[in-house]
Design an enzyme around this catalytic site. Structure first.
Site, PDB file in Angstrom:
ATOM      1  N   ASP A 128      17.975 -47.157  22.122  1.00  0.00           N
ATOM      2  CA  ASP A 128      19.022 -48.123  21.776  1.00  0.00           C
ATOM      3  C   ASP A 128      19.118 -48.334  20.269  1.00  0.00           C
ATOM      4  OD1 ASP A 128      19.424 -48.509  24.461  1.00  0.00           O
ATOM      5  OD2 ASP A 128      19.236 -50.696  24.393  1.00  0.00           O
TER       6      ASP A 128
ATOM      7  N   ARG B 102      28.587 -44.316   8.293  1.00  0.00           N
ATOM      8  CA  ARG B 102      29.680 -44.453   9.263  1.00  0.00           C
ATOM      9  C   ARG B 102      29.495 -43.560  10.494  1.00  0.00           C
ATOM     10  NH1 ARG B 102      32.830 -44.628   4.552  1.00  0.00           N
ATOM     11  NH2 ARG B 102      33.365 -46.798   4.061  1.00  0.00           N
TER      12      ARG B 102
ATOM     13  N   LYS C 240      25.322 -46.529  25.236  1.00  0.00           N
ATOM     14  CA  LYS C 240      25.247 -47.909  24.749  1.00  0.00           C
ATOM     15  C   LYS C 240      24.066 -48.036  23.810  1.00  0.00           C
ATOM     16  CE  LYS C 240      26.003 -50.412  28.791  1.00  0.00           C
ATOM     17  NZ  LYS C 240      25.885 -51.753  29.360  1.00  0.00           N
TER      18      LYS C 240
ATOM     19  N   ASN D 194      20.249 -57.387  22.825  1.00  0.00           N
ATOM     20  CA  ASN D 194      21.361 -56.436  22.758  1.00  0.00           C
ATOM     21  C   ASN D 194      22.674 -57.049  22.282  1.00  0.00           C
ATOM     22  OD1 ASN D 194      19.626 -54.489  23.752  1.00  0.00           O
ATOM     23  ND2 ASN D 194      20.202 -54.880  25.874  1.00  0.00           N
TER      24      ASN D 194
ATOM     25  N   PHE E 198       6.951 -36.030  29.967  1.00  0.00           N
ATOM     26  CA  PHE E 198       6.579 -37.178  29.125  1.00  0.00           C
ATOM     27  C   PHE E 198       5.921 -38.279  29.963  1.00  0.00           C
ATOM     28  CE2 PHE E 198       9.672 -35.854  25.787  1.00  0.00           C
ATOM     29  CZ  PHE E 198       8.853 -36.034  24.683  1.00  0.00           C
TER      30      PHE E 198
ATOM     31  N   ASN F  51       8.028 -50.006  36.224  1.00  0.00           N
ATOM     32  CA  ASN F  51       9.187 -50.691  35.667  1.00  0.00           C
ATOM     33  C   ASN F  51      10.463 -49.848  35.797  1.00  0.00           C
ATOM     34  OD1 ASN F  51      10.509 -52.692  33.963  1.00  0.00           O
ATOM     35  ND2 ASN F  51      10.441 -51.133  32.368  1.00  0.00           N
TER      36      ASN F  51
ATOM     37  N   GLU G 129      15.182 -49.371  38.295  1.00  0.00           N
ATOM     38  CA  GLU G 129      16.530 -48.840  38.065  1.00  0.00           C
ATOM     39  C   GLU G 129      16.844 -47.717  39.052  1.00  0.00           C
ATOM     40  OE1 GLU G 129      18.489 -50.308  36.033  1.00  0.00           O
ATOM     41  OE2 GLU G 129      17.298 -51.195  34.413  1.00  0.00           O
TER      42      GLU G 129
ATOM     43  N   LYS H 113      17.539 -49.305  42.374  1.00  0.00           N
ATOM     44  CA  LYS H 113      18.824 -49.992  42.275  1.00  0.00           C
ATOM     45  C   LYS H 113      19.981 -49.018  42.391  1.00  0.00           C
ATOM     46  CE  LYS H 113      20.848 -49.723  38.586  1.00  0.00           C
ATOM     47  NZ  LYS H 113      21.093 -49.620  37.165  1.00  0.00           N
TER      48      LYS H 113
ATOM     49  N   LYS I 246      24.617 -42.196  37.457  1.00  0.00           N
ATOM     50  CA  LYS I 246      25.021 -42.898  36.241  1.00  0.00           C
ATOM     51  C   LYS I 246      26.059 -42.088  35.468  1.00  0.00           C
ATOM     52  CE  LYS I 246      23.928 -45.849  32.498  1.00  0.00           C
ATOM     53  NZ  LYS I 246      23.031 -46.637  31.675  1.00  0.00           N
TER      54      LYS I 246
ATOM     55  N   GLU J 125      33.128 -49.657  30.495  1.00  0.00           N
ATOM     56  CA  GLU J 125      32.888 -50.776  31.382  1.00  0.00           C
ATOM     57  C   GLU J 125      34.143 -51.500  31.817  1.00  0.00           C
ATOM     58  OE1 GLU J 125      29.558 -53.245  29.920  1.00  0.00           O
ATOM     59  OE2 GLU J 125      28.511 -51.769  31.158  1.00  0.00           O
TER      60      GLU J 125
ATOM     61  N   ARG K  86      31.754 -49.206  36.283  1.00  0.00           N
ATOM     62  CA  ARG K  86      30.458 -49.090  35.618  1.00  0.00           C
ATOM     63  C   ARG K  86      29.607 -50.341  35.849  1.00  0.00           C
ATOM     64  NH1 ARG K  86      29.240 -46.636  29.549  1.00  0.00           N
ATOM     65  NH2 ARG K  86      27.002 -47.026  29.611  1.00  0.00           N
TER      66      ARG K  86
ATOM     67  N   ASN L  97      25.196 -52.505  37.368  1.00  0.00           N
ATOM     68  CA  ASN L  97      24.590 -53.777  36.992  1.00  0.00           C
ATOM     69  C   ASN L  97      24.082 -54.563  38.179  1.00  0.00           C
ATOM     70  OD1 ASN L  97      24.169 -55.207  34.514  1.00  0.00           O
ATOM     71  ND2 ASN L  97      26.130 -54.288  33.935  1.00  0.00           N
TER      72      ASN L  97
ATOM     73  N   HIS M 107      21.285 -57.080  37.980  1.00  0.00           N
ATOM     74  CA  HIS M 107      21.172 -57.460  36.572  1.00  0.00           C
ATOM     75  C   HIS M 107      21.771 -58.822  36.266  1.00  0.00           C
ATOM     76  CE1 HIS M 107      19.936 -53.347  36.146  1.00  0.00           C
ATOM     77  NE2 HIS M 107      19.778 -53.451  34.834  1.00  0.00           N
TER      78      HIS M 107
ATOM     79  N   HIS N 205      18.932 -60.330  34.551  1.00  0.00           N
ATOM     80  CA  HIS N 205      18.989 -60.559  33.104  1.00  0.00           C
ATOM     81  C   HIS N 205      18.688 -61.991  32.750  1.00  0.00           C
ATOM     82  CE1 HIS N 205      21.350 -56.908  31.391  1.00  0.00           C
ATOM     83  NE2 HIS N 205      20.068 -56.844  31.123  1.00  0.00           N
TER      84      HIS N 205
ATOM     85  N   HIS O  17      11.884 -55.593  31.802  1.00  0.00           N
ATOM     86  CA  HIS O  17      13.257 -55.505  32.294  1.00  0.00           C
ATOM     87  C   HIS O  17      13.303 -55.140  33.779  1.00  0.00           C
ATOM     88  CE1 HIS O  17      17.555 -54.628  32.228  1.00  0.00           C
ATOM     89  NE2 HIS O  17      17.297 -53.433  32.743  1.00  0.00           N
TER      90      HIS O  17
ATOM     91  N   SER P 143     -29.219 -80.016  39.165  1.00  0.00           N
ATOM     92  CA  SER P 143     -29.209 -81.443  39.520  1.00  0.00           C
ATOM     93  C   SER P 143     -28.885 -82.303  38.317  1.00  0.00           C
ATOM     94  CB  SER P 143     -30.543 -81.881  40.084  1.00  0.00           C
ATOM     95  OG  SER P 143     -31.105 -80.860  40.835  1.00  0.00           O
TER      96      SER P 143
HETATM   97  N1  LIG Z   1      21.395 -48.715  26.550  1.00  0.00           N
HETATM   98  C1  LIG Z   1      21.297 -48.974  27.814  1.00  0.00           C
HETATM   99  O1  LIG Z   1      22.191 -48.691  28.604  1.00  0.00           O
HETATM  100  C2  LIG Z   1      20.082 -49.607  28.315  1.00  0.00           C
HETATM  101  C3  LIG Z   1      19.841 -49.663  29.687  1.00  0.00           C
HETATM  102  C4  LIG Z   1      18.651 -50.227  30.137  1.00  0.00           C
HETATM  103  C5  LIG Z   1      17.743 -50.713  29.229  1.00  0.00           C
HETATM  104  N2  LIG Z   1      18.001 -50.669  27.910  1.00  0.00           N
HETATM  105  C6  LIG Z   1      17.052 -51.154  26.917  1.00  0.00           C
HETATM  106  O2  LIG Z   1      15.874 -50.378  27.027  1.00  0.00           O
HETATM  107  C7  LIG Z   1      14.790 -51.133  26.531  1.00  0.00           C
HETATM  108  C8  LIG Z   1      13.591 -50.948  27.407  1.00  0.00           C
HETATM  109  O3  LIG Z   1      13.246 -49.594  27.415  1.00  0.00           O
HETATM  110  P1  LIG Z   1      11.840 -49.075  27.973  1.00  0.00           P
HETATM  111  O4  LIG Z   1      11.538 -49.756  29.249  1.00  0.00           O
HETATM  112  O5  LIG Z   1      11.891 -47.618  27.934  1.00  0.00           O
HETATM  113  O6  LIG Z   1      10.805 -49.693  26.951  1.00  0.00           O
HETATM  114  P2  LIG Z   1      10.107 -49.145  25.630  1.00  0.00           P
HETATM  115  O7  LIG Z   1      10.971 -48.324  24.840  1.00  0.00           O
HETATM  116  O8  LIG Z   1       9.528 -50.340  24.998  1.00  0.00           O
HETATM  117  O9  LIG Z   1       8.922 -48.277  26.205  1.00  0.00           O
HETATM  118  C9  LIG Z   1       7.895 -48.915  26.925  1.00  0.00           C
HETATM  119  C10 LIG Z   1       6.522 -48.754  26.295  1.00  0.00           C
HETATM  120  O10 LIG Z   1       5.996 -47.488  26.602  1.00  0.00           O
HETATM  121  C11 LIG Z   1       5.659 -46.741  25.434  1.00  0.00           C
HETATM  122  N3  LIG Z   1       6.007 -45.377  25.745  1.00  0.00           N
HETATM  123  C12 LIG Z   1       7.234 -44.877  25.901  1.00  0.00           C
HETATM  124  N4  LIG Z   1       7.152 -43.611  26.322  1.00  0.00           N
HETATM  125  C13 LIG Z   1       5.850 -43.316  26.421  1.00  0.00           C
HETATM  126  C14 LIG Z   1       5.150 -42.156  26.829  1.00  0.00           C
HETATM  127  N5  LIG Z   1       5.787 -41.073  27.256  1.00  0.00           N
HETATM  128  N6  LIG Z   1       3.802 -42.181  26.783  1.00  0.00           N
HETATM  129  C15 LIG Z   1       3.168 -43.294  26.392  1.00  0.00           C
HETATM  130  N7  LIG Z   1       3.782 -44.417  26.035  1.00  0.00           N
HETATM  131  C16 LIG Z   1       5.117 -44.433  26.043  1.00  0.00           C
HETATM  132  C17 LIG Z   1       6.477 -47.383  24.358  1.00  0.00           C
HETATM  133  O11 LIG Z   1       5.872 -47.242  23.112  1.00  0.00           O
HETATM  134  C18 LIG Z   1       6.526 -48.828  24.783  1.00  0.00           C
HETATM  135  O12 LIG Z   1       5.330 -49.487  24.405  1.00  0.00           O
HETATM  136  C19 LIG Z   1      15.257 -52.559  26.466  1.00  0.00           C
HETATM  137  O13 LIG Z   1      15.378 -52.946  25.128  1.00  0.00           O
HETATM  138  C20 LIG Z   1      16.606 -52.553  27.157  1.00  0.00           C
HETATM  139  O14 LIG Z   1      17.480 -53.494  26.604  1.00  0.00           O
HETATM  140  C21 LIG Z   1      19.143 -50.125  27.443  1.00  0.00           C
HETATM  141 ZN   LIG Z   2      18.694 -52.099  33.542  1.00  0.00          ZN
END
Ligand SMILES: NC(=O)c1ccc[n+]([C@@H]2O[C@H](COP(=O)([O-])OP(=O)(O)OC[C@H]3O[C@@H](n4cnc5c(N)ncnc54)[C@H](O)[C@@H]3O)[C@@H](O)[C@H]2O)c1
Ligand SMILES: [Zn+2]
Length: 1557
Positions: free
Chosen positions: A117, A128, A150, A160, A177, A188, A192, A195, A248, A258, A262, A266, A269, A273, A285, A875
């Site tokens: 993000d 720009r 986004k 955001n 990864f 976590n 999604e 969902k 998606k 949106e 789209r 949500n 959410h 949220h 999240h 005691s």
């Molecule tokens: N743009 C969008 O459409 C959209 C949609 C959903 C969420 N988001 C945003 O995404 C963010 C959350 O993203 P997230 O859950 O990926 O969190 P994050 O980016 O914080 O990653 C989670 C944690 O895992 C670690 N990490 C990431 N990849 C790793 C890996 N392969 N190995 C070891 N550690 C790793 C990171 O350093 C971090 O500590 C929020 O800010 C949310 O607002 C955006």
């Molecule tokens: Zn989400």
């Protein structure tokens, strides 16, 4: 190379997905995207995991070949939401600019959603807009945030809020990864995924359901380096990632910006949220979305759109992937550390949702699993949302009930359980409808599938379960079959297990459950199966799960005998499996009349429906013949609705004049409660039509129900609650309704008979309890009262809640029903039915408890349990607990001896240890439930030896109680015990016992106190005092954070044992004392525990517990996280006042630690020892935000100054950060200035310490002197006023104190008898700092003052005057403190009034008033006042409130008749000749002195000339302890010094100044 799948988005195939596709990614970028500068931006966790280095190497390799002229830059930011800020974005931009990046820059964002993000947003606005790619590394980022373009950063006002749409050139998803992704992040992301399947793809959802178990197993199986081998799940994960991405991408392509569609993504959410906004950053999240999704599904169900089965399927799926499904989730709750989500706040947060239509809220509603209600979010009213997110409901009067309805209540639990087992053992396909989704059915389905007994699938979006049975052909599986706490499942499956065949070499299976399950009985069933040839071994507790069952043995058949007096489930279990035995079975129920015959009949009848006919023996009672064979599955089996549940809709009809039909319960039902309509409602005036399979009730016109004089509800006990609320409005003045036969209802979820009586009263309906029943005095419904807030209490009992929801609708005004979610046990959709089917208006209501903000509750009057070795001081210390908390001590060993009527030793000799432990556990259990409040329960040393008792203790801790482990040095315990002839013991034996029990004590307790060796009586006294402080802290009265200039001293000893005598001195002037654990000689928990105790015993200052790691300038190894965690938990157990928590520790540790603090205050700290962070660096900002997220109590930031200007920068930072109390200083020579300026808890050193703990650290004298020089500490003048004051020791004493602390003040004599003069010359002077007031001004001065302390008011005299900051003067009286402190320091504890201790004050002058005030504060419940002149004494007595219970004594006769006293203060002059009658009275009191368990009777002499007075001598002759007047003076002066300067000075210094003549 591995294969790469591409997915199209917005018309091009730019999403590439695969496993280990790094080479593909890098060559794709370098080949297709020309640039002079490639910049990889990532976070430090990804860097640590090694990904940055490997990408960098690959890029360099590729660039060298294809684009040697291009350069590669890398930039690493701090991880976490706290860093997703405009400030971090700026720092990245500054870096790019400084590195000369221009428009052709190509950015590669490697990381989770935060990196994606934020870097996306950087790319969107840099020059720009520049090109970039996303390489998501978290599951969430792969399936969600990286797709769709986004981008955003957070602001303090919301997440955001600042961002743009900016599409990446590519999204490269390399699933490998995930191998380094922490477990919690992995889970976590699943929110999604689930969902997305829930809104779009039922097939994928079903696949996800099937994989949940192996998913958690695999991702929890971590290697030593924390990574995970995903091979077993590789395909599954690739599929689920691709599945979500496709959905998606499709939706985004249809609706990039949106417009509506789209929004479907949500789902979960809108509410999620809002929760996240409150619970972030402790909750992630996905975790919030998971709870939100369940809530939004419940909303769909509430609106009549979604079925209950679908809701339960969704919640099951989420929870099976390890996600929370309610805010009450235990793990979630502990993570958020008591934060709550008040309904109004949630609604307000929902109001800012982008999807909303103006003020109308929009939520994505589900129609079924895999499909939404509309192709967009739907408008929903606040009222409906409120119901779903509230813990309580408001039921409005039923104004328009329907004329005619049909209701199908959820399926019967017993029938559901049986049907599943029968179909699974049967042959062929069986569609089971109306199955109740419960823990039991869930576990059984899983187990049956694991044993290959049947395949399971779902139809009608989950409403129908399709079981395809293999005809009883089950084969062993390697994984343990986990059954949670599902009782029926465990019994039924135990017999099923006996039928399982071996699978190659695999010839056993294991059934297990949670801790509670491991205590539930299963013995008689196992005995019966063993006797029939099964080999079953208990793996833990005899008679309970877990068990290992040998496969391939089967059942022999023939005659099986079973004791069936405890549970009919044993019988049903064997009955259902019996057809598969090798020969026909005759099952004989032995040992008396079997329990619950009805359920046995139900099983037999259902077996018949599946083709096996059981016959009852004609010759033997309770004996059955079961033929061999196998079940033939009927094509369809509709589970009868639960008859108890059906009573609610039928009662609704009765009470509102509606006609209601339950179409699947009739006269042929085997459920006892099916008779409710005929036996109860019909005689009450309803028209009832019951066929074999259905029941219809038509109620009379409202108000015309008749009472039912007498009904025995023994066959349908669960329905009595429903009958009771119906009877409440049976309006018949002469006739009551009497229900009997329901004694068992007193021991259900609550005492239901009592519950009904109490709650009925709130409606104005009288009921009386019978031992086995209830009598209801029904009234005209028009006379019902509306229960007042807080409303109807449900006792967390579904039946109480549902029955009262009916009566509520007849009350004149809306009624609150608490704990609405408890109906989920049998009817999760009850409120929806009431709302949609019965047309009732329902509102949500915020429970008063959930809106409370306080996070930790103090212990209140909850009993405290004390455990520990024999001889650990249980005691003595229990007595102190009882004194401090005003509790009663109960020794469980004594209770045992009384109950069993035999000494413990004798009991053991007679019955053995084992039996002793069993009875001990029983008695402990009883005491824990009957003595819940107001007791100190002291236990026998060996209580932890029994697993059952340990569970009891652990449960007590879980329920919020205190289990205190007392310990002392084991060698001392040995010598103590060997000195006691009645308890013979051998050294080795005791040591071995300790070794064995040590970890058991730890495991069972949540508080720990170590008594260090006491070599003198004095040390023993301070031990008692420090223990009392400890008790106050752990029960909820911790010391507050200082609110003025304050200091703490850092102890850098290896072993405090060597520094005991220095400790009091070292603490002078400090407000807290820091134990640097990292400096200690050993990190062994026992050693560290002892150090804390030594510190407590030699200093009364609050303790700061600090483990400074090497990277932060300390000595503790950075990587020993486990040790750090265990030491921190130890610190919490020991109730230290402050914990220093380094903010660089792993997030998971920070989280868990901050949620486990109780009354310990957390100092979130960061020490930049390397000196790389200047004060304007964004890192400080980020750490501050992190600290805020952790809800720390203080922040401590330590930088390093290399120029003086660094101090100025620091002050700017300080001025901008005032939300949390902040300690901020710079280390180093240049930083000294910041130590002088820092206002709160400045670290100081002391010359007696082995070393300063940080460079540049100053002593308190140095700081005070410097503070004065730069104007932060102006010099003040203090005085002693009165006449004559010439001989006063005050100037000497105070001036010595100023010198000791480096204070610039001075103290002078001011001899005058005129208040006027004091006022003119002193009070009006700008340098006036305060004065001590003596005779004759103590009363006169009051007129000049604007404010008086409580003590000054009550005593009626002032001895201390202080200027107030806002102008005006305050008067105080510290004389009484001199009295009280002298007693405390000599070992008399602060008492509780209930202890009933009496005291005596001799004399009626000014000092006697202070003495009376002191004795009352100390807790004396009666205060005798002795003197010669009755009238004078009466005047003093009348001056005090009557609660002081003062009794005037003037004669020896009265003195002899008084209660014995334990403390005396003499306030008559020491050198005067005592008249003989007074002396006689005094002697009478002294002769009748009363020793207390914790202290000897003690007399304090207020006179100090001569040093030892006649009264003191007499007292000593009578065995009293005495305190001289000098101590009173010194203690008073000590307190006055504190008031004047805000600092403490050493007692010795004061005492010496006072006593020097
Ligand atoms: N743009 C969008 O459409 C959209 C949609 C959903 C969420 N988001 C945003 O995404 C963010 C959350 O993203 P997230 O859950 O990926 O969190 P994050 O980016 O914080 O990653 C989670 C944690 O895992 C670690 N990490 C990431 N990849 C790793 C890996 N392969 N190995 C070891 N550690 C790793 C990171 O350093 C971090 O500590 C929020 O800010 C949310 O607002 C955006
Ligand atoms: Zn989400």
């Amino acid at each position: 190379m591995s294969s790469v799948e591409t997915v199209e988005i917005l018309g091009s195939k730019t999403i590439h997905v695969g496993y280990s596709i790094q080479s593909h990614i890098v060559s794709e970028i370098v080949r297709n995207k020309a640039s002079s500068t490639y910049v990889i931006i990532t976070d430090s966790n990804i860097e640590k995991a090694g990904h940055l280095a490997s990408y960098k190497a690959k890029f360099l390799e590729e660039l060298a070949v294809s684009r040697p002229e291009s350069r590669l830059l890398t930039y690493v930011v701090s991880p976490g939401e706290a860093n997703k800020t405009r400030a971090t974005k700026e720092s990245i931009e500054d870096y790019l600019l400084a590195s000369g990046c221009v428009r052709d820059t190509f950015i590669i964002a490697i990381g989770g959603g935060i990196i994606g993000d934020m870097i996306g947003f950087v790319a969107a606005t840099f020059m720009r807009g520049v090109r970039f790619v996303q390489i998501p590394t978290t599951l969430l980022a792969m399936v969600d945030s990286s797709i769709g373009g986004k981008t955003a950063v957070d602001t303090p006002l919301g997440k955001n809020f600042i961002g743009s749409f900016w599409q990446p050139d590519y999204v490269f998803v390399d699933v490998s990864f995930l191998e380094t992704l922490p477990e919690r992040e992995f889970i976590n992301g699943m929110a999604e995924v689930i969902k997305t399947a829930a809104i779009w793809d039922e097939v994928e959802f079903t696949r996800l359901e099937q994989y949940s178990k192996s998913f958690l197993e695999v991702i929890r199986d971590r290697k030593a380096d924390g990574t995970v081998d995903l091979t077993p799940l590789r395909d599954h994960i690739l599929k689920l990632v691709l599945g979500s991405i496709r959905v998606k991408a499709e939706v985004v392509s249809l609706d990039e910006r949106e417009g509506g569609l789209r929004n479907l993504l949500n789902f979960g959410h809108s509410i999620g949220h809002a929760y996240e906004a409150i619970l972030t950053p402790q909750a992630l999240h996905g975790e919030c979305v998971s709870v939100g999704a369940v809530k939004e599904a419940e909303l769909s169900r509430y609106l009549g759109i979604l079925s209950s089965a679908a809701v339960s399927r969704l919640s099951k799926c989420l929870s099976s992937y390890g996600l929370p499904i309610s805010l009450d989730d235990k793990i979630l709750k502990s993570r958020v550390n008591g934060k709550t989500c008040p309904v109004d706040v949630v609604l307000k947060k929902m109001a800012v949702d982008k999807k909303n239509d103006g003020s109308k809220k929009k939520v994505v509603l589900l129609k079924e699993i895999g499909a939404c209600y509309e192709p967009k979010a739907s408008v929903v009213s606040d009222q409906d949302i409120r119901v779903v997110i509230s813990d309580e409901v408001i039921v409005h009067p039923f104004v328009s009930p329907p004329k005619k309805v049909e209701v199908v209540p959820p399926g019967s639990k017993s029938i559901s359980n049986r049907a599943l087992i029968l179909a699974a053992l049967g042959k062929g396909e069986c569609k089971i409808k109306n199955l109740l989704h419960s823990d039991d059915t869930g576990f059984m389905l899983k187990a049956v599938a694991a044993l290959n007994g049947a395949t399971i699938s779902w139809e009608d979006s989950g409403d129908t379960v399709v079981v395809n049975g293999n005809g009883g052909d089950l084969i062993a599986c390697p994984e343990e079959l986990y059954l949670g706490n599902a009782g029926t499942a465990s019994r039924f499956l135990t017999s099923v297990a006996a039928l399982v065949k071996s699978n190659g070499d695999l010839n056993t299976i294991v059934l297990t459950g949670n801790a509670r399950m491991q205590e539930r009985p299963n013995g008689p069933l196992v005995d019966a199966l063993r006797n029939n040839g099964s080999e079953i071994t208990y793996l833990n507790n005899e008679g309970s799960l877990p068990v290992r069952v040998k496969t391939g043995k089967g059942l022999k058949g023939g005659r099986i005998e079973l004791a069936a007096t405890i549970s009919s489930q044993y019988v049903s279990s064997i009955l259902m499996c019996a057809p598969y035995a090798s020969s026909p079975v005759t099952l004989a129920l032995v040992g008396g009349k079997p329990i619950s015959q009805l359920y046995v009949d139900m099983t037999i009848k259902m077996m018949e429906a599946f083709g096996i006919k059981v016959t009852q023996s004609e010759t033997e009672p309770y004996t059955y013949h079961i033929p061999q064979g196998h079940y033939v599955n009927p094509a369809e089996y509709v589970i009868e609705s639960d008859a108890s549940s059906a009573t609610y809709p039928l009662a609704f009809a009765a009470m509102t004049g509606t006609e209601c039909t339950v179409p699947n319960i009739g006269s042929s039902s085997l459920q006892g409660d099916a008779r409710f309509a005929v036996d109860v409602l019909r005689p009450m005036g309803c028209h009832v039509v019951q066929t074999e399979t259905s029941t219809t009730v038509q109620g009379p016109p409202v108000g015309q129900l008749k009472a039912l004089p007498q009904v025995d509800m023994e066959p349908m006990t669960d329905a009595f609650l429903t009958a009771t609320v119906v009877a409440a409005v049976a309006n018949d003045p002469k006739q009551t309704t009497t229900i009997t036969g329901i004694a068992n209802q007193r021991v259900k979820e609550c005492n239901r008979i009592e519950a009904m009586r109490v709650q009925l009263a709130k409606f104005g309906v009288v009921a009386t309890e019978l031992p086995d029943g209830i009598v209801i005095h029904g009234i005209d419904y028009k006379n019902l009262k509306t229960p007042e807030a807080p409303g109807i209490h449900s006792y967390d009992d579904h039946r109480v809640a549902m029955s009262f929801s009916l009566l509520a609708g007849l009350a004149p005004a809306p009624v609150i029903i608490q704990e609405r979610n408890c109906t989920a046990k049998t009817w999760p959709g009850w409120w929806d039915t009431l709302h949609t089917t019965f047309n009732a208006t329902i509102d949500g209501h915020e429970s008063s408890s959930s809106s409370a903000t306080s996070t930790v509750v103090n212990n209140g009057d909850k009993s405290v349990v004390v455990i520990g070795m024999r001889g650990a001081g249980k005691s003595t210390l229990s007595k102190i607990v009882s004194q401090v908390l005003n509790f009663q001590v109960t020794d469980l060993d004594k209770v045992f001896e009384e109950k069993e009527n035999i000494g413990i030793q004798d009991f053991i000799r007679k019955h053995g240890w084992e039996e002793f432990r069993v009875r001990e556990e029983k008695i402990t259990k009883e005491c824990l439930s009957t003595l819940r409040t107001g007791h100190v329960l002291s236990t026998g040393g060996g209580i932890v030896e029994s697993a059952a008792s340990r569970e009891l203790l652990k449960q007590y801790v879980k329920d919020g109680g205190i289990v205190l482990h007392l310990h002392r040095d084991i060698e001392e315990t040995v010598s103590y015990l060997s000195a006691d002839a009645t308890r013979p013991a051998y050294i080795e034996e005791i040591q071995a016992v300790w070794k064995r029990r040590e970890c058991l004590y730890k495991e069972c307790s949540n508080s720990y106190f170590f008594s260090p060796h006491c070599s003198s009586d004095d040390e023993f006294k301070t031990l008692n005092a420090s223990f009392a402080n400890f008790i106050r802290t752990i029960t909820g009265a911790p010391a507050p954070i200082p609110d003025s200039r304050s200091f703490f001293v850092c102890l850098t000893y290896k072993n405090l044992g060597d520094a005991k005598s220095d400790l009091p001195d070292i603490g002078i002037g400090a407000d807290a004392i820091e134990l640097r654990v990292d400096h200690l000689a050993s990190f062994d928990e026992d050693f560290v525990g002892e150090q804390v105790s030594i510190l407590r015993n030699h200093s009364s200052l609050p303790i700061i517990f600090t483990i400074r790691t090497k990277s932060q300038g300390g000595l503790f190894p950075d990587d020993d996280i486990a040790k750090i965690e265990s030491l921190i938990l130890l610190a919490f157990k020991m109730g230290v006042d402050y914990l220093d928590l380094e903010l660089t520790l792993p997030a998971a540790l920070l989280d868990s630690v901050s949620s486990k603090r109780k009354f310990t205050k957390i100092i979130g700290s960061h020490h930049d020892f390397s000196g790389t962070l200047k004060w304007n660096n964004v890192e400080w900002e980020n750490r501050y935000a992190l600290a805020k997220g952790l809800n720390v109590d203080l922040v401590k930031f330590v930088g390093t100054a290399t120029t003086f200007a660094d101090n100025i920068a620091l002050e700017k930072f300080r001025a901008d950060h005032t939300e949390i109390p902040l300690i901020a200083i710079n280390m180093g020579e240049f930083g000294k200035m910041s130590r002088v300026v820092n206002p709160l808890l400045t670290p100081i050193t002391h010359k007696a310490l082995p070393s300063a703990s940080a460079p540049g650290q100053l002593t308190i004298q140095e700081i005070n002197e410097a503070a004065n020089l730069i104007g932060l500490l102006p010099a003040k003048k203090f005085y002693v006023v009165g006449t004559p004051v010439g001989h006063s020791r005050s100037p000497a004493l105070h001036n010595a104190g100023y010198k000791e602390l480096g204070l610039p003040h001075s103290f002078e004599l001011f001899d005058t008898g005129s208040v006027q003069e004091v006022n003119e010359k002193l009070f009006k002077s700008p340098t006036f700092g305060g004065c001590a007031v003596t005779i004759p001004l103590k009363i006169d001065v009051i007129d000049q003052l604007s404010e008086l302390s409580d003590s000054a008011k009550t005593i009626g005299a002032v001895n201390t005057v202080l200027p107030l900051a806002a102008g005006g003067l305050r008067g105080d009286n510290t004389d009484w403190i001199g009295v009280a402190q002298s007693f405390y320091k000599s070992g008399v504890p602060k008492l509780s009034k209930q202890a009933g201790i009496s005291g005596l004050v001799i004399g009626a002058g000014g000092t006697s008033r202070s003495a009376i005030y002191a004795l009352n504060q100390m807790g004396c419940s009666t205060i005798y006042l002795l003197g010669r002149t009755a009238s004078k004494l009466e005047t003093v007595k009348d001056h005090f409130p009557s609660s002081y219970n003062i009794k005037v004594v003037t004669t020896a006769e009265q003195a002899l008749g008084a209660d014995p006293v334990s403390v005396i203060v003499s306030t008559i002059p020491g050198y005067s000749d005592l008249d003989s009658s007074l002396l006689e009275s005094i002697t009478a009191f002294l002769g009748n002195g009363k020793s207390q368990s914790l202290f000897q009777p003690t007399l304090m002499e207020a006179a100090y000339k001569p040093k030892v007075t006649h009264i003191m001598k007499t007292a000593e002759e009578h065995g009293w302890k005495t305190i001289s007047g000098y101590h009173m003076l010194a203690n008073q002066a000590e307190e006055q010094f504190k008031l004047f300067t805000g600092m403490s000075v050493s007692y010795d210094l004061i005492y010496n100044a006072v006593a020097a003549e």
